[in-house]
Design a protein around this motif. Structure first.
Motif, PDB file in Angstrom:
ATOM      1  N   VAL A 206       0.840  -1.194   0.000  1.00  0.00           N
ATOM      2  CA  VAL A 206       0.000   0.000   0.000  1.00  0.00           C
ATOM      3  C   VAL A 206       0.877   1.247   0.000  1.00  0.00           C
ATOM      4  N   ALA A 207       0.249   2.366  -0.283  1.00  0.00           N
ATOM      5  CA  ALA A 207       0.984   3.629  -0.374  1.00  0.00           C
ATOM      6  C   ALA A 207       1.722   3.927   0.931  1.00  0.00           C
ATOM      7  N   PRO A 208       3.017   4.237   0.864  1.00  0.00           N
ATOM      8  CA  PRO A 208       3.713   4.707   2.068  1.00  0.00           C
ATOM      9  C   PRO A 208       3.140   6.053   2.489  1.00  0.00           C
ATOM     10  N   ASP A 209       3.141   6.322   3.771  1.00  0.00           N
ATOM     11  CA  ASP A 209       2.548   7.558   4.284  1.00  0.00           C
ATOM     12  C   ASP A 209       3.366   8.793   3.930  1.00  0.00           C
ATOM     13  N   ALA A 210       4.683   8.622   3.772  1.00  0.00           N
ATOM     14  CA  ALA A 210       5.540   9.795   3.572  1.00  0.00           C
ATOM     15  C   ALA A 210       6.861   9.365   2.965  1.00  0.00           C
ATOM     16  N   PHE A 211       7.611  10.361   2.504  1.00  0.00           N
ATOM     17  CA  PHE A 211       8.959  10.104   2.017  1.00  0.00           C
ATOM     18  C   PHE A 211       9.896  11.160   2.571  1.00  0.00           C
ATOM     19  N   GLN A 212      11.174  10.878   2.467  1.00  0.00           N
ATOM     20  CA  GLN A 212      12.192  11.807   2.949  1.00  0.00           C
ATOM     21  C   GLN A 212      13.392  11.754   2.002  1.00  0.00           C
ATOM     22  N   ILE A 213      13.847  12.913   1.595  1.00  0.00           N
ATOM     23  CA  ILE A 213      15.057  12.990   0.774  1.00  0.00           C
ATOM     24  C   ILE A 213      16.226  13.154   1.729  1.00  0.00           C
ATOM     25  N   GLU A 214      16.940  12.093   1.953  1.00  0.00           N
ATOM     26  CA  GLU A 214      18.046  12.105   2.916  1.00  0.00           C
ATOM     27  C   GLU A 214      19.279  12.799   2.353  1.00  0.00           C
ATOM     28  N   ASN A 215      19.464  12.660   1.038  1.00  0.00           N
ATOM     29  CA  ASN A 215      20.598  13.296   0.375  1.00  0.00           C
ATOM     30  C   ASN A 215      20.250  13.425  -1.101  1.00  0.00           C
ATOM     31  N   TYR A 216      20.673  14.524  -1.716  1.00  0.00           N
ATOM     32  CA  TYR A 216      20.348  14.719  -3.124  1.00  0.00           C
ATOM     33  C   TYR A 216      21.483  15.414  -3.863  1.00  0.00           C
ATOM     34  N   ALA A 217      21.792  14.878  -5.041  1.00  0.00           N
ATOM     35  CA  ALA A 217      22.720  15.497  -5.983  1.00  0.00           C
ATOM     36  C   ALA A 217      22.205  15.190  -7.377  1.00  0.00           C
ATOM     37  N   ASP A 218      22.785  15.824  -8.373  1.00  0.00           N
ATOM     38  CA  ASP A 218      22.295  15.627  -9.734  1.00  0.00           C
ATOM     39  C   ASP A 218      22.379  14.181 -10.192  1.00  0.00           C
ATOM     40  N   ASP A 219      23.351  13.440  -9.666  1.00  0.00           N
ATOM     41  CA  ASP A 219      23.539  12.072 -10.141  1.00  0.00           C
ATOM     42  C   ASP A 219      23.017  11.005  -9.199  1.00  0.00           C
ATOM     43  N   MET A 220      22.622  11.387  -7.987  1.00  0.00           N
ATOM     44  CA  MET A 220      22.158  10.390  -7.017  1.00  0.00           C
ATOM     45  C   MET A 220      21.222  11.009  -5.991  1.00  0.00           C
ATOM     46  N   ALA A 221      20.232  10.237  -5.571  1.00  0.00           N
ATOM     47  CA  ALA A 221      19.340  10.659  -4.493  1.00  0.00           C
ATOM     48  C   ALA A 221      19.167   9.487  -3.530  1.00  0.00           C
ATOM     49  N   ILE A 222      19.219   9.781  -2.257  1.00  0.00           N
ATOM     50  CA  ILE A 222      18.933   8.766  -1.240  1.00  0.00           C
ATOM     51  C   ILE A 222      17.551   9.081  -0.686  1.00  0.00           C
ATOM     52  N   VAL A 223      16.633   8.155  -0.917  1.00  0.00           N
ATOM     53  CA  VAL A 223      15.224   8.364  -0.604  1.00  0.00           C
ATOM     54  C   VAL A 223      14.793   7.372   0.469  1.00  0.00           C
ATOM     55  N   ARG A 224      14.012   7.845   1.422  1.00  0.00           N
ATOM     56  CA  ARG A 224      13.419   6.944   2.412  1.00  0.00           C
ATOM     57  C   ARG A 224      11.903   6.975   2.241  1.00  0.00           C
ATOM     58  N   LEU A 225      11.299   5.807   2.326  1.00  0.00           N
ATOM     59  CA  LEU A 225       9.846   5.673   2.280  1.00  0.00           C
ATOM     60  C   LEU A 225       9.381   5.146   3.625  1.00  0.00           C
ATOM     61  N   ALA A 226       8.312   5.739   4.157  1.00  0.00           N
ATOM     62  CA  ALA A 226       7.786   5.325   5.461  1.00  0.00           C
ATOM     63  C   ALA A 226       6.435   4.651   5.284  1.00  0.00           C
ATOM     64  N   ALA A 227       6.408   3.330   5.498  1.00  0.00           N
ATOM     65  CA  ALA A 227       5.173   2.553   5.399  1.00  0.00           C
ATOM     66  C   ALA A 227       4.569   2.384   6.783  1.00  0.00           C
ATOM     67  N   ARG A 228       3.273   2.590   6.873  1.00  0.00           N
ATOM     68  CA  ARG A 228       2.607   2.522   8.178  1.00  0.00           C
ATOM     69  C   ARG A 228       2.745   1.131   8.779  1.00  0.00           C
ATOM     70  N   GLY A 229       3.140   1.093  10.047  1.00  0.00           N
ATOM     71  CA  GLY A 229       3.346  -0.173  10.733  1.00  0.00           C
ATOM     72  C   GLY A 229       2.400  -0.356  11.899  1.00  0.00           C
ATOM     73  N   PRO A 230       2.831  -1.100  12.894  1.00  0.00           N
ATOM     74  CA  PRO A 230       1.953  -1.408  14.028  1.00  0.00           C
ATOM     75  C   PRO A 230       1.894  -0.264  15.043  1.00  0.00           C
ATOM     76  N   ILE A 231       0.934  -0.350  15.922  1.00  0.00           N
ATOM     77  CA  ILE A 231       0.848   0.548  17.079  1.00  0.00           C
ATOM     78  C   ILE A 231       1.381  -0.213  18.284  1.00  0.00           C
ATOM     79  N   VAL A 232       2.434   0.304  18.894  1.00  0.00           N
ATOM     80  CA  VAL A 232       3.081  -0.347  20.026  1.00  0.00           C
ATOM     81  C   VAL A 232       3.078   0.621  21.201  1.00  0.00           C
ATOM     82  N   ASP A 233       2.543   0.170  22.323  1.00  0.00           N
ATOM     83  CA  ASP A 233       2.453   1.025  23.510  1.00  0.00           C
ATOM     84  C   ASP A 233       1.765   2.351  23.172  1.00  0.00           C
ATOM     85  N   ASN A 234       0.682   2.237  22.405  1.00  0.00           N
ATOM     86  CA  ASN A 234      -0.118   3.400  22.007  1.00  0.00           C
ATOM     87  C   ASN A 234       0.645   4.367  21.103  1.00  0.00           C
TER      88      ASN A 234
END
Length: 276
Positions: A206-234
């Motif tokens: 399913v669609a990840p809730d958000a993304f984050q550009i951790e590092n970016y240059a013209d030739d490379m990008a480091i991307v993080r995707l955040a997929a919704r997980g469990p609820i732990v301790d509320n």
């Protein structure tokens, strides 16, 4: 999660197949997947899983009635199983001089048709940063921007997790060595990669809730995707996957990580992340 990643179990590194979104989702929901199975296992096929093959409606356009994903969010169903690219407006693309160059969301992903179910997986389509078109069933034409890299990361990762035996996708949109292609071809020959994951697996893509550009240059990008997980301790948790994208021959491609450090971890806040 103490279990080894699929690439380690099978002895073959397929990059995205073993290290991206599905790995995170295994952690989140315990989905059963088939990556890196030994050759004694019976291969999964597209037959009988309710997902159309690439040959069906390949020239179709438009959309069927929308549905909802596991979290009750809208997901559109394109008549073409490979997806329906949206009209592009390059003037909506961010520029490096913009304050939100690294943090803005691509245009259109929060609108109808912005998330489409492609071969069972929910993938993003923007009206600013691509994908601009389909070529041989592949989504291509991403903007040379952080937003384009983020969309390409989700598109390529989820598509290949849904269809591990899609060789055209693997060799064209993943930056792999000749040796890795040879190992991949051997796995195909041994029928160790399914043509299409069944619905019991793809329903978790399913669609990840958000993304984050951790590092970016013209030739490379480091991307993080955040997929919704469990609820732990509320507390709501997200499985965050780190993906490396490289700009190659005018488009973004996925580069498998060579690091032995796990590329998936949990986060308990989306502060500093960009919601689609």
């Amino acid at each position: 999660m103490s279990e080894k990643e699929p690439s380690e179990r099978g002895g073959v590194s397929f990059g995205v197949i073993a290290s991206a979104a599905v790995v995170a989702l295994i952690v989140v929901v315990g989905a059963v997947v088939y990556f890196g199975r030994d050759s004694s296992s019976s291969p999964s096929t597209a037959k009988g899983d309710g997902t159309p093959s690439t040959s069906m409606n390949a020239n179709a356009t438009g959309f069927a009635a929308p549905e909802v994903d596991l979290f009750g969010r809208r997901v559109d169903i394109p008549n073409n199983p490979a997806g329906q690219p949206l009209p592009q407006d390059p003037t909506k693309q961010k520029k490096s001089t913009d304050n939100d160059w690294l943090t803005a969301a691509p245009a259109g992903t929060a609108d109808p048709h912005g998330w489409q179910r492609v071969f069972g997986a929910s993938v993003p389509f923007s009206t600013s940063d691509g994908p601009a078109r389909l070529e041989d069933g592949l989504a291509v034409g991403y903007s040379h921007t952080p937003q384009g890299a983020a969309i390409a990361a989700a598109q390529i990762t989820y598509r290949l997790n849904a269809r591990p035996a899609d060789r055209e996708l693997y060799v064209r949109q993943v930056r792999v060595s000749a040796q890795e292609v040879s190992l991949y071809d051997q796995a195909l020959a041994d029928q160790r990669l399914p043509k299409q994951q069944p619905e019991r697996v793809t329903r978790y893509l399913v669609a990840p809730d958000a993304f984050q550009i951790e590092n970016y240059a013209d030739d490379m990008a480091i991307v993080r995707l955040a997929a919704r997980g469990p609820i732990v301790d509320n507390r709501q948790l997200w499985a965050a996957v780190r993906l490396i994208m490289v700009w190659d021959a005018g488009d973004w491609r996925l580069k498998p990580s060579e690091s032995k450090v796990p590329q998936t971890d949990y986060v308990d806040s989306l502060a500093g992340w960009t919601k689609w």
